[in-house]
Design an enzyme around this catalytic site. Sequence first.
Site, PDB file in Angstrom:
ATOM      1  N   GLY A   1       2.876   4.606 -10.263  1.00  0.00           N
ATOM      2  CA  GLY A   1       3.429   5.721  -9.520  1.00  0.00           C
ATOM      3  C   GLY A   1       2.556   7.015 -10.058  1.00  0.00           C
ATOM      4  O   GLY A   1       2.351   7.939  -9.154  1.00  0.00           O
ATOM      5  N   ASP A   2       2.692   7.153 -11.373  1.00  0.00           N
ATOM      6  CA  ASP A   2       1.994   8.322 -11.861  1.00  0.00           C
ATOM      7  C   ASP A   2       0.694   8.452 -11.574  1.00  0.00           C
ATOM      8  O   ASP A   2      -0.095   9.744 -11.334  1.00  0.00           O
ATOM      9  CB  ASP A   2       2.303   8.489 -13.456  1.00  0.00           C
ATOM     10  CG  ASP A   2       3.929   8.679 -13.498  1.00  0.00           C
ATOM     11  OD1 ASP A   2       4.526   9.322 -13.005  1.00  0.00           O
ATOM     12  OD2 ASP A   2       4.203   8.079 -14.729  1.00  0.00           O
TER      13      ASP A   2
ATOM     14  N   GLY B   1       0.883  -1.094  -0.015  1.00  0.00           N
ATOM     15  CA  GLY B   1       0.030   0.010   0.014  1.00  0.00           C
ATOM     16  C   GLY B   1       0.763   1.412   0.044  1.00  0.00           C
ATOM     17  O   GLY B   1       1.732   1.088  -0.614  1.00  0.00           O
TER      18      GLY B   1
END
Length: 263
Positions: free
Chosen positions: A195-196, A169
Amino acid sequence: MLGRDNAGVFEQLFASKGMTDAFVRVPGKTRVNVKIIDETSQGITDINFPGPAATPDHLAELARTIEALLADHDCFVLSGSVPAGVPVAYYPDLIRRLKAAGKRVLLDSSGDPLRHGITAGPWAIKPNIAELEELVGSPLPDQASVIRAARQLLAAGLGCVVVSMGSEGALFVTADDCLRAIPPAVEVKSTVGAGDAMVAGFVAGSLRGWNLADCARLATASALGALTQLGPRLPSPAIIESFMAQVTVRQVAGPDRPPVGIE
């Protein structure tokens, strides 16, 4: 900045998505990154090519472009490494200019660009564990050490530290809160853009005025959406909303308070 030699494919994408194209064109090709996915072992091999270099004239044009965007944009995301030719002070100088204009700035980078950028006190950063370890210069073997590192960065002037931890998480740490968003188990098809997507979800929730817990849910659900797709794309908003309902957000225990669930 967008390389002129292969700008067409990007321009087609912007048009299909209804996105405003404010890129500064530079000679050469925009960097190509190749992801080789082994579906048997669930492994991914990255082959990242170099991109075009920037000149002082390109940076001056970029500064004018950003200045024009200030009137109707509240948040700016500075993401990724910097091209060859960009000085190490570029990110911190830009962050200071944007902050002086009353804008929120999220910095999503690593290595020297992240190290120099945080000196300007951006609103938020989003490192993964490896990037955070590199930044603080020591291993972070457990959740407590990650939180301590994040708090050190807050003390240096940051507003929020979001630490992505893969299947574990993510942690969302501010001066007042420390939340952990726990995702449901999903079949991971590709890590490209996860991630973006987390950054986009976090910024979207923040711009909507949501509290930190709901921003954490949307950020984590957006990352899950990217993980379940092949290539840099997201599923439909309905699927993202269904993921949000499955994300558990917990307040992490501090020195003098026990962990509690957040409904």
